[in-house]
Design a protein around this motif. Structure first.
Motif, PDB file in Angstrom:
ATOM      1  N   GLU A  62      -6.281  10.687   1.731  1.00 34.22           N
ATOM      2  CA  GLU A  62      -5.297   9.840   1.417  1.00 34.22           C
ATOM      3  C   GLU A  62      -3.956  10.832   1.646  1.00 34.22           C
ATOM      4  O   GLU A  62      -3.790  11.818   1.115  1.00 34.22           O
ATOM      5  CB  GLU A  62      -5.368   9.433   0.134  1.00 34.22           C
ATOM      6  CG  GLU A  62      -6.612   8.212   0.241  1.00 34.22           C
ATOM      7  CD  GLU A  62      -6.760   7.594  -1.053  1.00 34.22           C
ATOM      8  OE1 GLU A  62      -6.040   7.652  -2.244  1.00 34.22           O
ATOM      9  OE2 GLU A  62      -7.291   6.361  -0.981  1.00 34.22           O
ATOM     10  N   PHE A  63      -2.937  10.199   2.212  1.00 30.45           N
ATOM     11  CA  PHE A  63      -1.678  10.496   2.066  1.00 30.45           C
ATOM     12  C   PHE A  63      -0.571   9.670   1.753  1.00 30.45           C
ATOM     13  O   PHE A  63      -0.746   8.471   1.760  1.00 30.45           O
ATOM     14  CB  PHE A  63      -1.426  11.097   3.502  1.00 30.45           C
ATOM     15  CG  PHE A  63      -1.910  12.084   4.268  1.00 30.45           C
ATOM     16  CD1 PHE A  63      -1.760  13.383   4.116  1.00 30.45           C
ATOM     17  CD2 PHE A  63      -3.237  11.727   5.081  1.00 30.45           C
ATOM     18  CE1 PHE A  63      -2.475  14.269   4.549  1.00 30.45           C
ATOM     19  CE2 PHE A  63      -3.870  12.714   5.437  1.00 30.45           C
ATOM     20  CZ  PHE A  63      -3.608  14.072   5.548  1.00 30.45           C
ATOM     21  N   LEU A  64       0.338  10.213   0.818  1.00 33.29           N
ATOM     22  CA  LEU A  64       1.335   9.002   0.293  1.00 33.29           C
ATOM     23  C   LEU A  64       2.217   8.780   1.606  1.00 33.29           C
ATOM     24  O   LEU A  64       2.642   9.560   2.252  1.00 33.29           O
ATOM     25  CB  LEU A  64       2.165   9.527  -0.914  1.00 33.29           C
ATOM     26  CG  LEU A  64       1.656   9.897  -2.306  1.00 33.29           C
ATOM     27  CD1 LEU A  64       2.351  10.739  -3.113  1.00 33.29           C
ATOM     28  CD2 LEU A  64       1.170   8.695  -2.551  1.00 33.29           C
ATOM     29  N   LYS A  65       2.483   7.340   1.673  1.00 27.92           N
ATOM     30  CA  LYS A  65       3.540   7.039   2.877  1.00 27.92           C
ATOM     31  C   LYS A  65       4.816   7.711   2.798  1.00 27.92           C
ATOM     32  O   LYS A  65       5.539   7.846   3.560  1.00 27.92           O
ATOM     33  CB  LYS A  65       3.420   5.613   2.882  1.00 27.92           C
ATOM     34  CG  LYS A  65       2.233   5.038   3.359  1.00 27.92           C
ATOM     35  CD  LYS A  65       2.098   3.371   3.719  1.00 27.92           C
ATOM     36  CE  LYS A  65       3.132   2.749   2.977  1.00 27.92           C
ATOM     37  NZ  LYS A  65       2.616   1.324   3.430  1.00 27.92           N
ATOM     38  N   SER A  91       0.633  -1.057   0.031  1.00 29.53           N
ATOM     39  CA  SER A  91       0.081  -0.126  -0.104  1.00 29.53           C
ATOM     40  C   SER A  91       0.959   1.135  -0.084  1.00 29.53           C
ATOM     41  O   SER A  91       1.853   1.315   0.862  1.00 29.53           O
ATOM     42  CB  SER A  91      -0.996   0.042   1.228  1.00 29.53           C
ATOM     43  OG  SER A  91      -1.625   1.042   1.189  1.00 29.53           O
ATOM     44  N   SER A  92       0.695   2.120  -1.160  1.00 29.59           N
ATOM     45  CA  SER A  92       1.424   3.491  -1.260  1.00 29.59           C
ATOM     46  C   SER A  92       0.947   4.588  -0.411  1.00 29.59           C
ATOM     47  O   SER A  92       1.610   5.671  -0.301  1.00 29.59           O
ATOM     48  CB  SER A  92       1.791   3.770  -2.430  1.00 29.59           C
ATOM     49  OG  SER A  92       0.512   3.883  -3.004  1.00 29.59           O
ATOM     50  N   VAL A  93      -0.294   4.381  -0.010  1.00 26.31           N
ATOM     51  CA  VAL A  93      -1.026   5.314   0.690  1.00 26.31           C
ATOM     52  C   VAL A  93      -1.880   4.897   2.017  1.00 26.31           C
ATOM     53  O   VAL A  93      -2.007   3.819   2.206  1.00 26.31           O
ATOM     54  CB  VAL A  93      -2.043   6.108  -0.192  1.00 26.31           C
ATOM     55  CG1 VAL A  93      -1.618   6.746  -1.267  1.00 26.31           C
ATOM     56  CG2 VAL A  93      -3.262   5.059  -0.534  1.00 26.31           C
ATOM     57  N   VAL A  94      -2.063   5.881   3.000  1.00 22.78           N
ATOM     58  CA  VAL A  94      -2.742   5.536   4.044  1.00 22.78           C
ATOM     59  C   VAL A  94      -3.851   6.988   4.119  1.00 22.78           C
ATOM     60  O   VAL A  94      -3.704   7.937   3.768  1.00 22.78           O
ATOM     61  CB  VAL A  94      -2.041   5.649   5.355  1.00 22.78           C
ATOM     62  CG1 VAL A  94      -1.044   4.537   5.360  1.00 22.78           C
ATOM     63  CG2 VAL A  94      -1.087   7.274   5.482  1.00 22.78           C
ATOM     64  N   VAL A  95      -4.985   6.570   5.015  1.00 21.52           N
ATOM     65  CA  VAL A  95      -5.928   7.529   5.250  1.00 21.52           C
ATOM     66  C   VAL A  95      -5.741   8.127   6.506  1.00 21.52           C
ATOM     67  O   VAL A  95      -5.540   7.484   7.518  1.00 21.52           O
ATOM     68  CB  VAL A  95      -7.387   6.765   5.251  1.00 21.52           C
ATOM     69  CG1 VAL A  95      -8.522   7.788   5.381  1.00 21.52           C
ATOM     70  CG2 VAL A  95      -7.746   6.292   3.783  1.00 21.52           C
ATOM     71  N   GLY A  96      -5.737   9.461   6.434  1.00 20.39           N
ATOM     72  CA  GLY A  96      -5.598  10.071   7.757  1.00 20.39           C
ATOM     73  C   GLY A  96      -6.198  11.448   7.810  1.00 20.39           C
ATOM     74  O   GLY A  96      -6.919  11.846   6.979  1.00 20.39           O
ATOM     75  N   ARG A  97      -6.517  12.066   9.053  1.00 21.59           N
ATOM     76  CA  ARG A  97      -6.856  13.252   9.540  1.00 21.59           C
ATOM     77  C   ARG A  97      -5.898  14.282   9.460  1.00 21.59           C
ATOM     78  O   ARG A  97      -5.187  14.056  10.625  1.00 21.59           O
ATOM     79  CB  ARG A  97      -8.112  13.265  10.380  1.00 21.59           C
ATOM     80  CG  ARG A  97      -9.151  12.352  10.113  1.00 21.59           C
ATOM     81  CD  ARG A  97     -10.129  12.498  11.220  1.00 21.59           C
ATOM     82  NE  ARG A  97     -11.413  11.608  10.993  1.00 21.59           N
ATOM     83  CZ  ARG A  97     -12.460  12.072  10.759  1.00 21.59           C
ATOM     84  NH1 ARG A  97     -12.705  13.362  10.530  1.00 21.59           N
ATOM     85  NH2 ARG A  97     -13.488  11.202  10.317  1.00 21.59           N
ATOM     86  N   LEU A 150       7.660   0.308   3.450  1.00 18.62           N
ATOM     87  CA  LEU A 150       7.617   0.989   2.219  1.00 18.62           C
ATOM     88  C   LEU A 150       7.738   0.066   1.114  1.00 18.62           C
ATOM     89  O   LEU A 150       7.324   0.364  -0.180  1.00 18.62           O
ATOM     90  CB  LEU A 150       8.440   2.143   2.347  1.00 18.62           C
ATOM     91  CG  LEU A 150       8.230   3.143   3.443  1.00 18.62           C
ATOM     92  CD1 LEU A 150       9.199   4.367   3.473  1.00 18.62           C
ATOM     93  CD2 LEU A 150       6.956   3.919   3.102  1.00 18.62           C
ATOM     94  N   ASP A 151       8.718  -0.695   1.128  1.00 16.36           N
ATOM     95  CA  ASP A 151       9.263  -1.635   0.190  1.00 16.36           C
ATOM     96  C   ASP A 151       9.087  -3.003   0.165  1.00 16.36           C
ATOM     97  O   ASP A 151       9.514  -3.584   1.006  1.00 16.36           O
ATOM     98  CB  ASP A 151      10.804  -1.460   0.225  1.00 16.36           C
ATOM     99  CG  ASP A 151      11.508  -2.081  -0.983  1.00 16.36           C
ATOM    100  OD1 ASP A 151      10.945  -2.661  -1.840  1.00 16.36           O
ATOM    101  OD2 ASP A 151      12.989  -1.896  -1.023  1.00 16.36           O
TER     102      ASP A 151
END
Length: 72
Positions: free
Chosen positions: A43-46, A25-31, A62-63
């Motif tokens: 969504e934010f790129l890790k 997963s290259s993105v995470v959901v956050g506030r 990440l990898d």
């Protein structure tokens, strides 16, 4: 869990830890914690995130090709 955006240094409250530790997963959901009111999830790129101490995320998060060194 809170992480920080590298460029803006804004704290991000991570909503689900599974995508964070999943190297596929290259993105995470956050506030975003900017401002007084709780922001909508986005969504934010890790690769753009780090720990609040400015330490980078573990490579194994990440990898997908990363293999930890073998112990003797």
């Amino acid at each position: 869990m809170f992480l920080k955006e590298k460029d803006s240094e804004v704290l991000i409250k991570i909503m689900d830890l599974d995508p964070l530790v999943n190297p596929l997963s290259s993105v995470v959901v956050g506030r975003s914690q900017a401002g007084e009111e709780e922001q909508d999830p986005e969504e934010f790129l890790k690769v753009n995130l780090c720990f609040p101490s400015n330490e980078g995320l573990p490579r194994c998060w990440l990898d997908a090709e990363y293999q930890s060194p073998q112990s003797p």
